[in-house]
Motif scaffolding. Structure first.
Motif, mmCIF file in Angstrom:
data_model
loop_
_atom_site.group_PDB
_atom_site.id
_atom_site.type_symbol
_atom_site.label_atom_id
_atom_site.label_comp_id
_atom_site.label_asym_id
_atom_site.label_seq_id
_atom_site.Cartn_x
_atom_site.Cartn_y
_atom_site.Cartn_z
ATOM 1 N N GLY A 264 -12.427 -3.627 -22.271
ATOM 2 C CA GLY A 264 -11.565 -2.593 -21.677
ATOM 3 C C GLY A 264 -12.311 -1.432 -21.057
ATOM 4 N N LYS A 265 -13.637 -1.485 -20.990
ATOM 5 C CA LYS A 265 -14.418 -0.361 -20.460
ATOM 6 C C LYS A 265 -14.072 -0.062 -19.003
ATOM 7 N N THR B 81 -6.118 10.880 -24.357
ATOM 8 C CA THR B 81 -5.405 10.804 -25.628
ATOM 9 C C THR B 81 -4.504 9.588 -25.662
ATOM 10 N N ASP B 82 -4.739 8.703 -26.637
ATOM 11 C CA ASP B 82 -3.904 7.518 -26.876
ATOM 12 C C ASP B 82 -3.662 6.729 -25.586
ATOM 13 N N LEU B 83 -4.715 6.535 -24.813
ATOM 14 C CA LEU B 83 -4.587 5.837 -23.531
ATOM 15 C C LEU B 83 -4.261 4.364 -23.748
ATOM 16 N N ARG B 84 -3.248 3.906 -23.038
ATOM 17 C CA ARG B 84 -2.878 2.490 -23.074
ATOM 18 C C ARG B 84 -2.729 1.970 -21.644
ATOM 19 N N VAL B 85 -3.327 0.825 -21.397
ATOM 20 C CA VAL B 85 -3.172 0.141 -20.113
ATOM 21 C C VAL B 85 -2.827 -1.309 -20.415
ATOM 22 N N HIS B 86 -1.567 -1.643 -20.230
ATOM 23 C CA HIS B 86 -1.083 -3.003 -20.436
ATOM 24 C C HIS B 86 -0.669 -3.568 -19.084
ATOM 25 N N PRO C 80 -10.822 -12.272 -29.966
ATOM 26 C CA PRO C 80 -9.398 -12.620 -29.906
ATOM 27 C C PRO C 80 -8.776 -12.313 -28.550
ATOM 28 N N ASN C 81 -7.679 -12.935 -28.281
ATOM 29 C CA ASN C 81 -6.946 -12.750 -27.030
ATOM 30 C C ASN C 81 -6.309 -11.362 -27.019
ATOM 31 N N PRO C 82 -6.598 -10.520 -25.995
ATOM 32 C CA PRO C 82 -5.968 -9.196 -25.948
ATOM 33 C C PRO C 82 -4.460 -9.244 -25.757
ATOM 34 N N ALA C 83 -3.931 -10.403 -25.401
ATOM 35 C CA ALA C 83 -2.481 -10.544 -25.316
ATOM 36 C C ALA C 83 -1.855 -10.686 -26.698
ATOM 37 N N ASN C 84 -2.675 -11.081 -27.683
ATOM 38 C CA ASN C 84 -2.179 -11.252 -29.053
ATOM 39 C C ASN C 84 -3.262 -10.817 -30.029
ATOM 40 N N PRO C 85 -3.576 -9.515 -30.065
ATOM 41 C CA PRO C 85 -4.669 -9.043 -30.920
ATOM 42 C C PRO C 85 -4.325 -9.187 -32.395
ATOM 43 N N PRO C 86 -5.342 -9.294 -33.247
ATOM 44 C CA PRO C 86 -5.093 -9.444 -34.692
ATOM 45 C C PRO C 86 -4.397 -8.218 -35.271
ATOM 46 N N SER C 87 -3.690 -8.421 -36.345
ATOM 47 C CA SER C 87 -3.098 -7.300 -37.068
ATOM 48 C C SER C 87 -4.202 -6.581 -37.834
ATOM 49 N N ALA D 15 -5.028 -4.468 -22.377
ATOM 50 C CA ALA D 15 -6.424 -4.270 -21.986
ATOM 51 C C ALA D 15 -7.031 -3.053 -22.668
ATOM 52 N N VAL D 16 -6.282 -1.961 -22.696
ATOM 53 C CA VAL D 16 -6.669 -0.746 -23.418
ATOM 54 C C VAL D 16 -5.466 -0.360 -24.269
ATOM 55 N N ASP D 17 -5.690 -0.130 -25.560
ATOM 56 C CA ASP D 17 -4.540 -0.016 -26.456
ATOM 57 C C ASP D 17 -4.706 1.102 -27.478
ATOM 58 N N GLY D 18 -4.696 2.344 -26.977
ATOM 59 C CA GLY D 18 -4.755 3.492 -27.878
ATOM 60 C C GLY D 18 -6.143 4.085 -27.991
ATOM 61 N N VAL D 19 -6.682 4.549 -26.868
ATOM 62 C CA VAL D 19 -8.046 5.087 -26.827
ATOM 63 C C VAL D 19 -8.002 6.602 -26.664
ATOM 64 N N THR D 20 -8.792 7.313 -27.472
ATOM 65 C CA THR D 20 -8.853 8.768 -27.435
ATOM 66 C C THR D 20 -10.313 9.211 -27.410
ATOM 67 N N PHE D 21 -10.651 10.069 -26.451
ATOM 68 C CA PHE D 21 -11.993 10.653 -26.399
ATOM 69 C C PHE D 21 -11.960 11.849 -25.460
ATOM 70 N N GLY D 22 -12.990 12.664 -25.537
ATOM 71 C CA GLY D 22 -13.136 13.793 -24.631
ATOM 72 C C GLY D 22 -14.557 13.867 -24.117
ATOM 73 N N VAL D 23 -14.721 14.433 -22.927
ATOM 74 C CA VAL D 23 -16.054 14.627 -22.348
ATOM 75 C C VAL D 23 -16.154 16.071 -21.887
ATOM 76 N N ALA D 24 -17.117 16.802 -22.431
ATOM 77 C CA ALA D 24 -17.303 18.200 -22.077
ATOM 78 C C ALA D 24 -17.985 18.325 -20.727
ATOM 79 N N SER D 25 -17.849 19.485 -20.124
ATOM 80 C CA SER D 25 -18.498 19.751 -18.843
ATOM 81 C C SER D 25 -20.014 19.593 -18.990
ATOM 82 N N ALA D 26 -20.637 18.905 -18.031
ATOM 83 C CA ALA D 26 -22.079 18.662 -17.960
ATOM 84 C C ALA D 26 -22.582 17.726 -19.055
ATOM 85 N N GLU D 27 -21.681 17.035 -19.745
ATOM 86 C CA GLU D 27 -22.062 16.085 -20.790
ATOM 87 C C GLU D 27 -22.008 14.662 -20.244
ATOM 88 N N THR D 28 -22.721 13.750 -20.884
ATOM 89 C CA THR D 28 -22.601 12.323 -20.598
ATOM 90 C C THR D 28 -22.080 11.615 -21.833
#
Length: 353
Positions: A52-53, A14-19, A278-285, A29-42
């Motif tokens: 940012g993968k 939830t809302d993962l950020r890695v600066h 764009p540069n992840p240090a200065n992403p577009p608005s 590098a990662v700026d607000g990522v949200t996802f879920g993975v269920a058991s036995a899912e890919t």
């Protein structure tokens, strides 16, 4: 974002950020990522290099610390877990790395590499560990005759099989596979993908599968998340995202993938994205893709794209998309389901240069 309304995901981000700071510059590098993975899912995570993968992969297995947000695994907060709690969680989530040569210790034999996690976590005596190593080697398709060999004596495919066996040694619930086939020959890639499928089917594992190879993603993933510049721009069922993309970046990404039909390949055009990422240090608005968006150009460059960050909205076929004009993406290209391999690109124009 759970995969079903009634089952909580095994992995919930939830809302993962890695600066991080590089030469005095704050890089998002990662700026607000949200996802879920269920058991036995890919869940397949796809995007261009630098989006940012791999940073997400390292944050999920706690190789690096997140700057903000929350990573829950099996009901535990990985971000705050320390000491015994973290030590107890580590065997349950393992990683298969991109380069099978650099991820193996060159001074350790095949047996030692696979056995090392068992020793660190105090699993069994020497005899039990030896039996476990042999079982794992058999599961990943390695002959016992290679157990005393060293990485330089193995092929790329064999090295990656060692990496997979090592990841399986502690009976994990989740495996994060970070581009596990990109360093391999094409024929070997297919073997490794088939092996991962078989292992998941037999053991009920959950995968976070990271790749830029849309063919590999199509083969393994039940759902797909498409990343651009540190954020997810579209997420949904694999077939829906690949055959009926709802974000202009996904359309461009798919158009860059070759189609195994010479007639379709010859008549389709590519969407060539202008400019650089764009540069992840200065992403577009606003929308982060708006500086290269072909749809925005077609629509006369509406200002909302440059000023307002598009909220996640429901996409046709399930999932979410972050685009102010997603309906234009869906409506402008009638899709054909006659050829599953070609349908994703049959009416798509081009891809990233």
């Amino acid at each position: 974002m759970s995969t079903t309304p009634h089952t909580p995901p095994l992995l919930d981000v939830t809302d993962l950020r890695v600066h991080y700071t590089r030469r005095g510059v704050n890089v998002r590098a990662v700026d607000g990522v949200t996802f879920g993975v269920a058991s036995a899912e890919t869940l397949g995570l796809v995007g261009e290099s630098g989006c940012g993968k791999s940073t997400i992969a390292k944050a999920v297995v706690r190789l690096i610390r997140a700057t903000g947000g929350r990573i829950e695994f099996g009901g535990h907060n990985l971000g705050s877990a320390e000491g015994k709690e973290l030590a107890a969680l580590r065997p349950r989530l393992q990683m298969v790395f991109q380069d099978p040569y650099s991820s193996l210790n060159p001074r350790m034999s095949v047996r030692a590499s696979i056995e090392e996690p068992l020793i660190i976590h105090g699993r069994g005596d020497s005899r039990a560990r030896g039996e476990r190593v042999h079982d794992l080697m058999g599961r990943v398709g390695l002959a016992r005759s290679v157990e005393r060999r060293y990485p330089f004596q193995l092929s790329g495919g064999q090295r990656q099989r060692v990496g997979i066996a090592r990841a399986l040694s502690l009976d994990p619930d989740l495996i994060v596979a970070d581009e596990p086939t990109s360093a391999l020959d094409v024929s070997i890639q297919a073997q490794i993908l088939t092996l991962l499928e078989e292992i998941q089917r037999d053991l009920g594992l959950t995968y976070l599968f990271i790749s830029h190879d849309l063919g590999a993603i199509r083969q393994l993933a039940a759902r797909i998340a498409v990343m651009y510049l540190g954020r997810i721009c579209e997420i949904g069922p694999a077939g829906s995202v690949l055959d009926n993309p709802a974000h202009p970046y996904t359309v461009a990404l798919l158009s860059a993938a070759p189609v195994p039909d010479p007639i379709v390949e010859a008549r389709r055009e590519r969407i060539v994205l202008r400019g650089d990422v764009p540069n992840p240090a200065n992403p577009p608005s606003g929308c982060r893709f708006h500086t290269r968006c072909w749809l925005r150009t077609e629509l006369g460059s509406p200002e909302v794209c440059a000023h307002d960050d598009p909220p996640p909205t429901a996409r046709a076929g399930g999932g979410l998309v972050n685009c102010h004009f997603a309906e234009h993406v869906t409506n402008r290209r009638p899709m054909s389901g006659d050829r599953p391999e070609a349908s994703a690109a049959q009416h798509v124009q081009g891809g990233p240069a």
